[in-house]
Enzyme design. Structure first.
Site, PDB file in Angstrom:
ATOM      1  N   HIS A 194      -6.859   0.665  -5.818  1.00  0.00           N
ATOM      2  CA  HIS A 194      -5.464  -0.276  -5.752  1.00  0.00           C
ATOM      3  C   HIS A 194      -5.610  -1.318  -5.304  1.00  0.00           C
ATOM      4  O   HIS A 194      -5.963  -1.689  -4.048  1.00  0.00           O
ATOM      5  CB  HIS A 194      -3.923   0.463  -5.590  1.00  0.00           C
ATOM      6  CG  HIS A 194      -3.769   0.973  -4.193  1.00  0.00           C
ATOM      7  ND1 HIS A 194      -4.444   1.665  -3.438  1.00  0.00           N
ATOM      8  CD2 HIS A 194      -2.833  -0.063  -2.938  1.00  0.00           C
ATOM      9  CE1 HIS A 194      -3.893   1.714  -2.211  1.00  0.00           C
ATOM     10  NE2 HIS A 194      -3.455   0.452  -1.434  1.00  0.00           N
ATOM     11  N   SER A 196      -3.570  -8.002  -1.387  1.00  0.00           N
ATOM     12  CA  SER A 196      -4.014  -6.883  -0.681  1.00  0.00           C
ATOM     13  C   SER A 196      -5.120  -6.128  -1.624  1.00  0.00           C
ATOM     14  O   SER A 196      -4.893  -5.779  -1.995  1.00  0.00           O
ATOM     15  CB  SER A 196      -3.350  -6.046   1.069  1.00  0.00           C
ATOM     16  OG  SER A 196      -4.644  -5.311   1.331  1.00  0.00           O
ATOM     17  N   HIS A 251       1.122  -1.582   0.525  1.00  0.00           N
ATOM     18  CA  HIS A 251      -0.262   0.067   0.284  1.00  0.00           C
ATOM     19  C   HIS A 251       0.883   1.059   0.211  1.00  0.00           C
ATOM     20  O   HIS A 251       0.292   1.996   0.285  1.00  0.00           O
ATOM     21  CB  HIS A 251      -0.868  -0.194   1.680  1.00  0.00           C
ATOM     22  CG  HIS A 251      -1.612  -1.426   1.486  1.00  0.00           C
ATOM     23  ND1 HIS A 251      -2.987  -1.492   0.619  1.00  0.00           N
ATOM     24  CD2 HIS A 251      -1.404  -2.080   1.638  1.00  0.00           C
ATOM     25  CE1 HIS A 251      -3.439  -2.373   0.503  1.00  0.00           C
ATOM     26  NE2 HIS A 251      -2.963  -3.215   2.062  1.00  0.00           N
TER      27      HIS A 251
END
Length: 621
Positions: A155, A136, A68
């Site tokens: 994303h 994820s 992330h």
């Protein structure tokens, strides 16, 4: 591109040129389930099929980053499919700096004996598959009454462990090989994914996503640090692979061994990539299970020929390692530790033997024969007049577990009485450290009152008398605060339940009684026993006869194993997005990557006599 933390531009921090090996290792493709429908996700991680249907197709291309971190964008999502099992994606990774960073820190022994035969792309696939095996999905946090739309997905991040069920990815050189290990993926979704991925890849061309090596190193290090407290990481990865239906994957090893496992012969190559499935069973027994639906899975390749016999000088460890490298036949398996497997086999055989051969009928002697055949009293025998085990008057000793259960029940009753009456109630004398002393100990000796020379005391001193409460404060430290009431009743109750189960198992497997004694100790036939001779005649009128007291022998210790308490799983918290704190939109997304954190500090608890009793008793068992 975002600015560097020190104020300079990120373009200035990018290395001059990546190496030729890094360019040769790109591009690679990644695929897997971003979420599975109805598999146990909770809270804001739940992603329903209705929400996915409203969110597809996304309003903008979805980037692929690491953990992330928006500054570590390494690729893009090529295709998304709403499969019957869940939301599936296929993406491309083209970041030569990532290949250089991972290859620069990998030890030469990591790739084992196959290192000379591996291509640069295969080396990178091994590294990234075992360092970032999960995915994820970052989605926008919806309001209570808001409906999902094309802007729901933000994303996709590559990470160590995802918080959603079944979020394990596969990396490979082509989209087809990347999707092949997922057995649960429907043919319709597979065909649509491959077609859309090829079209999107053609539209992108040779686009690459360069990232500064310093940003990559910092993000990869933070990934390792934030997941170093994850308990049984590879067991979780293996479970997620089974949940996603992955079979026959090449590069994800999930092994505790440092180098990659090597086989007896070189792996077979098909289409420029390794197809031999590496699997090893350490200290376990592999049991094949029937496949659901009655259809057996066909192996992808015929089994490899057996390796040549090892030389006589080869050690047993090398022979075991060579035997474990054989490919297993196709099918579903369950790995059982060898010790537990042997215990199951022994218990099954014992139960079958007891069922086939019931215990013999009890053996009874006539009264006259029993009186004649009874041997003289022997030390250690129970029963009336020291009878032998087969004597009608023999009393079998109670099991040791029943005595322990009685002691536990007494401890539970004492704890309940303390809680009911309180610290000042009737029948409670207070903790041991607050009771008056009963005797004086040698190592706590001080001069008697009136003899120490430090002052006169009119009170008399008697040996064995405890020190009164009005002693000066320097003699004894102030009493500690009263400990809280006992909280171990639940633990004692669970221990009692486990002991009762063991008693029932012992009674079922080893019944006590005359039948058991007759089977274990048959009577000695044709052995007449003479009456016991006395050296001197007993004196009459000298008082009552002294009957010798025989101490009962202790019951044999029971060697049953107590089931171990499963360790509680490690607490998993949501990972915050790596990037500058002023970046907008970070707090408004739901990132499904896991991060292990330290458990909260526990205050020291007071010493509980019940817990000490349970611990001491369990340790002796």
């Amino acid at each position: 591109m975002a600015d560097a933390p020190d104020g300079g531009s990120a373009d200035a921090r990018v290395d001059a040129e990546p190496s030729a090996l890094a360019r040769a290792s790109m591009p690679v493709y990644v695929g897997g389930y971003l979420a599975l429908y109805g598999m146990g996700d909770e809270g804001e991680l739940v992603l329903t099929r209705e929400q996915v249907a409203r969110a597809l197709p996304p309003a903008a291309p979805l980037p692929i980053n690491i953990d992330h971190a928006s500054a570590c964008e390494v690729g893009a999502v090529l295709a998304l499919a709403d499969d019957d099992a869940g939301l599936f994606f296929v993406g491309v990774i083209n970041c030569p700096q990532l290949a250089d960073t991972l290859a620069g820190v990998a030890h030469p022994a990591f790739f084992g004996a196959d290192a000379p035969s591996l291509t640069p792309r295969e080396r990178f696939l091994y590294l990234v598959s075992n360092y970032l095996p999960s995915v994820s999905l970052s989605s926008r946090r919806l309001a209570p009454d808001e409906e999902a739309d094309g802007t729901l997905f933000a994303h996709v991040a590559l990470c160590v462990l995802g918080r959603r069920v079944g979020t394990i990815v596969t990396y490979d050189a082509t989209p087809d090989a990347c999707v092949a290990p997922f057995r649960r993926l429907s043919p319709r979704a597979r065909a649509a994914l491959l077609a859309n991925a090829e079209a999107a890849r053609a539209a992108l061309g040779d686009r690459a996503w360069p990232v500064p090596r310093e940003a990559l190193a910092q993000t990869l290090l933070s990934t390792a640090v934030n997941n170093m407290l994850v308990r049984d990481k590879w067991d979780t990865v293996s479970r997620r692979r089974r949940e996603a239906g992955i079979a026959g994957h090449t590069y994800l090893q999930a092994s505790a061994v440092f180098p990659l496992p090597t086989g007896g012969e070189g792996p077979e190559r098909t289409g420029g990539r390794e197809r031999a499935q590496k699997s090893a069973v350490a200290g376990g027994v592999c049991i094949a299970l029937p496949v659901a639906g009655g259809r057996a899975r066909q192996p992808e390749l015929p089994p490899a020929p057996p390796p040549p016999p090892p030389p006589p000088a080869m050690s047993a460890a090398h022979q075991a390692g060579a035997a474990s490298a054989h490919p297993l036949p196709a099918g579903d398996y369950v790995y059982v530790p060898t010790a537990q497997y042997n215990q199951l086999v022994v218990s099954q055989a014992r139960g079958a033997a007891m069922t086939a051969a019931p215990p013999p009928a009890p053996y009874f002697l006539p009264a006259a024969a029993a009186a004649a055949a009874a041997p003289p009293p022997m030390p250690g025998w129970y029963g009336a007049a020291g009878a032998a085990p087969w004597h009608p008057g023999y009393g079998f000793p109670p099991p040791g577990l029943e005595s322990q259960i009685m002691a536990l029940a007494g401890a539970i009753a004492d704890g309940r009485r303390v809680q009911a009456h309180g610290a000042d109630g009737s029948g409670y004398d207070g903790p041991l450290d607050r009771r008056p002393l009963a005797k004086r100990r040698r190592y706590n000796w001080d001069h008697p009152r009136g003899r120490s020379g430090g002052g006169d005391d009119d009170e008399a001193y008697y040996p064995g008398e405890g020190a009164p409460a009005e002693l000066p404060p320097h003699h004894h430290s102030p009493p500690p605060p009263h400990p809280p009431p006992s909280h171990a009743l639940s633990k004692l109750a669970s221990a009692v339940s486990s002991l009762q189960q063991e008693v029932s198992q012992l009674r079922a497997g080893y019944p006590y009684g005359p039948a058991f004694a007759a089977a274990q100790h048959p009577p000695a036939a044709h052995l007449p026993c003479l009456p016991q001779q006395y050296t001197a005649p007993p004196r009459v009128g000298a008082g009552p006869a002294q009957v010798p007291t025989l101490a009962p022998a202790q019951a044999p210790a029971q060697a049953l194993s107590v089931p171990a308490v499963a360790a509680a799983p490690a607490t998993v918290a949501a990972a915050a997005a790596v990037g500058p704190p002023e970046e907008p939109g970070v707090a408004a997304t739901v990132d499904a990557s896991a991060m292990a954190s330290l458990p909260p500090a526990q205050p020291p608890q007071a010493c509980d006599p019940a817990e000490i009793f349970v611990a001491q008793m369990m340790r002796q068992r």
